[in-house]
Write a protein that holds these residues in place. Structure first.
Motif, PDB file in Angstrom:
ATOM      1  N   ALA A  25      -8.074 -12.450  -6.913  1.00 47.57           N
ATOM      2  CA  ALA A  25      -7.478 -13.526  -5.810  1.00 47.57           C
ATOM      3  C   ALA A  25      -6.004 -12.911  -5.162  1.00 47.57           C
ATOM      4  O   ALA A  25      -5.709 -12.777  -4.213  1.00 47.57           O
ATOM      5  N   LEU A  26      -5.351 -12.499  -6.323  1.00 48.66           N
ATOM      6  CA  LEU A  26      -4.156 -12.286  -6.024  1.00 48.66           C
ATOM      7  C   LEU A  26      -3.937 -10.803  -5.488  1.00 48.66           C
ATOM      8  O   LEU A  26      -3.198 -10.767  -4.563  1.00 48.66           O
ATOM      9  N   THR A  27      -4.897 -10.018  -5.892  1.00 48.68           N
ATOM     10  CA  THR A  27      -4.877  -8.483  -5.120  1.00 48.68           C
ATOM     11  C   THR A  27      -5.642  -8.848  -3.628  1.00 48.68           C
ATOM     12  O   THR A  27      -5.100  -7.990  -2.597  1.00 48.68           O
ATOM     13  N   GLU A  28      -6.363  -9.753  -3.636  1.00 50.64           N
ATOM     14  CA  GLU A  28      -7.038  -9.803  -2.068  1.00 50.64           C
ATOM     15  C   GLU A  28      -5.778 -10.303  -1.525  1.00 50.64           C
ATOM     16  O   GLU A  28      -5.616  -9.863  -0.114  1.00 50.64           O
ATOM     17  N   ARG A  29      -4.913 -11.058  -1.619  1.00 55.56           N
ATOM     18  CA  ARG A  29      -3.693 -11.664  -0.896  1.00 55.56           C
ATOM     19  C   ARG A  29      -2.585 -10.405  -0.751  1.00 55.56           C
ATOM     20  O   ARG A  29      -2.132 -10.395   0.317  1.00 55.56           O
ATOM     21  N   MET A  30      -2.543  -9.585  -1.764  1.00 60.46           N
ATOM     22  CA  MET A  30      -1.784  -8.361  -1.576  1.00 60.46           C
ATOM     23  C   MET A  30      -2.354  -7.149  -0.667  1.00 60.46           C
ATOM     24  O   MET A  30      -1.580  -6.255  -0.270  1.00 60.46           O
ATOM     25  N   PHE A  31      -3.774  -7.041  -0.635  1.00 59.83           N
ATOM     26  CA  PHE A  31      -4.477  -6.074  -0.033  1.00 59.83           C
ATOM     27  C   PHE A  31      -3.914  -5.548   1.289  1.00 59.83           C
ATOM     28  O   PHE A  31      -3.739  -4.572   1.832  1.00 59.83           O
ATOM     29  N   LEU A  32      -3.614  -6.743   2.347  1.00 63.08           N
ATOM     30  CA  LEU A  32      -3.202  -6.633   3.607  1.00 63.08           C
ATOM     31  C   LEU A  32      -1.789  -5.496   3.603  1.00 63.08           C
ATOM     32  O   LEU A  32      -1.607  -4.918   4.548  1.00 63.08           O
ATOM     33  N   ASN A  33      -1.077  -5.931   2.477  1.00 65.35           N
ATOM     34  CA  ASN A  33       0.221  -4.821   2.387  1.00 65.35           C
ATOM     35  C   ASN A  33      -0.108  -3.358   2.401  1.00 65.35           C
ATOM     36  O   ASN A  33       0.340  -2.449   3.190  1.00 65.35           O
ATOM     37  N   PHE A  37      -0.137  -0.684   5.842  1.00 68.72           N
ATOM     38  CA  PHE A  37       0.552   0.925   5.513  1.00 68.72           C
ATOM     39  C   PHE A  37      -0.192   2.013   5.852  1.00 68.72           C
ATOM     40  O   PHE A  37      -0.166   3.215   6.383  1.00 68.72           O
ATOM     41  N   ALA A  38      -1.750   1.809   5.169  1.00 66.14           N
ATOM     42  CA  ALA A  38      -2.566   2.792   5.243  1.00 66.14           C
ATOM     43  C   ALA A  38      -3.006   3.208   6.641  1.00 66.14           C
ATOM     44  O   ALA A  38      -3.111   4.287   7.324  1.00 66.14           O
ATOM     45  N   ARG A  39      -3.086   2.091   7.486  1.00 67.46           N
ATOM     46  CA  ARG A  39      -3.447   2.328   9.118  1.00 67.46           C
ATOM     47  C   ARG A  39      -1.964   3.058   9.853  1.00 67.46           C
ATOM     48  O   ARG A  39      -2.315   3.739  10.600  1.00 67.46           O
ATOM     49  N   HIS A  75     -10.407   6.617  -8.208  1.00 64.76           N
ATOM     50  CA  HIS A  75     -10.380   6.715  -6.729  1.00 64.76           C
ATOM     51  C   HIS A  75      -9.070   5.606  -6.345  1.00 64.76           C
ATOM     52  O   HIS A  75      -8.409   6.040  -5.560  1.00 64.76           O
ATOM     53  N   VAL A  76      -8.898   4.663  -6.929  1.00 58.50           N
ATOM     54  CA  VAL A  76      -7.715   3.613  -6.772  1.00 58.50           C
ATOM     55  C   VAL A  76      -6.480   4.484  -7.048  1.00 58.50           C
ATOM     56  O   VAL A  76      -5.479   4.323  -6.375  1.00 58.50           O
ATOM     57  N   GLU A  77      -6.458   5.194  -8.243  1.00 62.06           N
ATOM     58  CA  GLU A  77      -5.073   6.032  -8.579  1.00 62.06           C
ATOM     59  C   GLU A  77      -4.960   6.907  -7.455  1.00 62.06           C
ATOM     60  O   GLU A  77      -3.698   7.137  -7.376  1.00 62.06           O
ATOM     61  N   ASP A  78      -5.841   7.331  -6.900  1.00 62.44           N
ATOM     62  CA  ASP A  78      -5.488   8.673  -5.993  1.00 62.44           C
ATOM     63  C   ASP A  78      -4.831   7.754  -4.609  1.00 62.44           C
ATOM     64  O   ASP A  78      -4.353   8.518  -3.850  1.00 62.44           O
ATOM     65  N   ASN A  79      -5.037   6.446  -4.560  1.00 63.38           N
ATOM     66  CA  ASN A  79      -4.578   5.642  -3.459  1.00 63.38           C
ATOM     67  C   ASN A  79      -2.986   4.926  -3.707  1.00 63.38           C
ATOM     68  O   ASN A  79      -2.799   4.170  -2.751  1.00 63.38           O
ATOM     69  N   ILE A  80      -2.623   5.146  -5.063  1.00 59.63           N
ATOM     70  CA  ILE A  80      -1.596   4.382  -5.292  1.00 59.63           C
ATOM     71  C   ILE A  80      -0.352   5.481  -4.632  1.00 59.63           C
ATOM     72  O   ILE A  80      -0.191   6.490  -4.922  1.00 59.63           O
ATOM     73  N   VAL A  81       0.638   4.979  -3.844  1.00 59.55           N
ATOM     74  CA  VAL A  81       1.522   5.452  -3.125  1.00 59.55           C
ATOM     75  C   VAL A  81       2.717   6.060  -4.148  1.00 59.55           C
ATOM     76  O   VAL A  81       3.065   5.363  -4.858  1.00 59.55           O
ATOM     77  N   ASP A  82       2.907   7.317  -3.743  1.00 64.11           N
ATOM     78  CA  ASP A  82       4.126   7.821  -4.338  1.00 64.11           C
ATOM     79  C   ASP A  82       5.595   7.621  -3.667  1.00 64.11           C
ATOM     80  O   ASP A  82       5.549   8.048  -2.693  1.00 64.11           O
ATOM     81  N   LEU A  83       6.373   6.960  -4.386  1.00 66.40           N
ATOM     82  CA  LEU A  83       7.494   6.433  -3.506  1.00 66.40           C
ATOM     83  C   LEU A  83       8.396   7.399  -3.243  1.00 66.40           C
ATOM     84  O   LEU A  83       9.017   7.284  -2.451  1.00 66.40           O
ATOM     85  N   ALA A  94       2.664  -1.654  -0.320  1.00 64.93           N
ATOM     86  CA  ALA A  94       1.442  -0.898  -0.462  1.00 64.93           C
ATOM     87  C   ALA A  94       0.793  -0.331  -1.736  1.00 64.93           C
ATOM     88  O   ALA A  94      -0.036  -0.643  -2.078  1.00 64.93           O
ATOM     89  N   ARG A  95       1.993   0.251  -2.478  1.00 63.66           N
ATOM     90  CA  ARG A  95       1.982   0.835  -3.970  1.00 63.66           C
ATOM     91  C   ARG A  95       1.414  -0.233  -4.869  1.00 63.66           C
ATOM     92  O   ARG A  95       0.553  -0.138  -5.532  1.00 63.66           O
ATOM     93  N   ASP A  96       2.173  -1.504  -4.728  1.00 62.82           N
ATOM     94  CA  ASP A  96       1.896  -2.573  -5.574  1.00 62.82           C
ATOM     95  C   ASP A  96       0.566  -3.440  -5.364  1.00 62.82           C
ATOM     96  O   ASP A  96      -0.018  -3.532  -6.214  1.00 62.82           O
ATOM     97  N   ALA A  97       0.119  -3.195  -4.261  1.00 52.69           N
ATOM     98  CA  ALA A  97      -1.280  -3.908  -3.837  1.00 52.69           C
ATOM     99  C   ALA A  97      -2.358  -3.041  -4.710  1.00 52.69           C
ATOM    100  O   ALA A  97      -3.294  -3.458  -5.198  1.00 52.69           O
ATOM    101  N   MET A  98      -2.105  -1.687  -4.506  1.00 55.37           N
ATOM    102  CA  MET A  98      -3.167  -0.526  -5.268  1.00 55.37           C
ATOM    103  C   MET A  98      -2.744  -0.704  -6.861  1.00 55.37           C
ATOM    104  O   MET A  98      -3.888  -0.659  -7.759  1.00 55.37           O
ATOM    105  N   LEU A  99      -1.435  -0.949  -7.211  1.00 54.34           N
ATOM    106  CA  LEU A  99      -1.403  -1.083  -8.712  1.00 54.34           C
ATOM    107  C   LEU A  99      -2.133  -2.324  -9.173  1.00 54.34           C
ATOM    108  O   LEU A  99      -2.601  -2.535 -10.303  1.00 54.34           O
ATOM    109  N   ALA A 100      -2.070  -3.407  -8.404  1.00 58.53           N
ATOM    110  CA  ALA A 100      -2.980  -4.592  -8.560  1.00 58.53           C
ATOM    111  C   ALA A 100      -4.385  -4.632  -8.911  1.00 58.53           C
ATOM    112  O   ALA A 100      -4.990  -5.028  -9.532  1.00 58.53           O
ATOM    113  N   LEU A 101      -4.919  -3.741  -7.802  1.00 59.68           N
ATOM    114  CA  LEU A 101      -6.305  -3.226  -7.836  1.00 59.68           C
ATOM    115  C   LEU A 101      -6.533  -2.744  -9.054  1.00 59.68           C
ATOM    116  O   LEU A 101      -7.681  -2.932  -9.784  1.00 59.68           O
TER     117      LEU A 101
END
Length: 200
Positions: A25-33, A37-39, A75-83, A94-101
């Motif tokens: 639920a929390l990841t869903e709410r963060m996913f838009l971030n 960014f991805a788009r 796959h998720v690890e590959d999508n964690i943004v390197d700041l 964007a990074r935090d959303a993927m860390l949550a996933l």
């Protein structure tokens, strides 16, 4: 702001499936971030990440679908943004959303309550970073920044959201209707935890 210790105890008291549902639920709410960014800069594999999160929901809803979490975690690890590579604020949420996933998948695999606590903290950290970025200034003392964050509408919204998620989960049976309600709550009418929407 909610008492972090009380919140942590509540999360740790949940059953394993409830902890995964809380994470989702929390990841869903963060996913838009992440999605925005991805788009915006054509980063990562947005479609794949959406499929992974949908897979978590489907399995929680007892649809009979199964997902190989060990494979997806890579796959998720590959999508964690390197700041270090992206000098823009949007990289942080964007990074935090993927860390949550990522933590959601680990929570599912290892039945580890600490991962659910980590997702809760991550969402607050994203919000704190955003408030500091958007509204704090160099003239403010550390105490003033903390007060700004703790009393901010976004922090209050997060308090209310996490409480609502917990209320919905606690004492509930794992059923398609429970998970559907939780998923809707997580979608938050298309607004992320830092207040951005798909229209932004």
């Amino acid at each position: 702001m909610l008492d972090p210790n009380e919140l942590e105890n509540e999360i740790r008291d949940l059953e394993p499936w409830q902890q995964v549902a809380f994470c989702a639920a929390l990841t869903e709410r963060m996913f838009l971030n992440f999605a925005l960014f991805a788009r915006l800069i054509d980063f990562g594999d947005l479609k794949k990440m959406r499929t992974v999160l949908d897979g978590v929901w489907d399995e929680l809803a007892l649809t009979g679908s199964k997902m190989n979490y060990e494979v997806q975690i890579d796959h998720v690890e590959d999508n964690i943004v390197d700041l270090d590579e992206y000098d823009m604020f949007g990289a942080i949420p964007a990074r935090d959303a993927m860390l949550a996933l990522f933590a959601t998948l680990v929570c599912k695999i290892e039945k580890e309550p600490g991962e659910a606590v980590a997702v809760s903290n991550l969402s607050y950290e994203t919000i704190s970073a955003y408030i500091e970025f958007a509204e704090a200034n160099d003239q403010m003392s550390d105490e003033e920044v903390v007060r700004l964050i703790n009393t901010h509408d976004l922090t209050q919204d997060e308090d209310a959201f996490q409480e609502e998620v917990l209320e919905l989960i606690k004492g509930a049976k794992q059923s398609p209707s429970t998970i559907k309600a939780l998923r809707e709550l997580g979608k938050n009418q298309g607004i992320s935890n830092i207040g951005i929407s798909d229209d932004d």
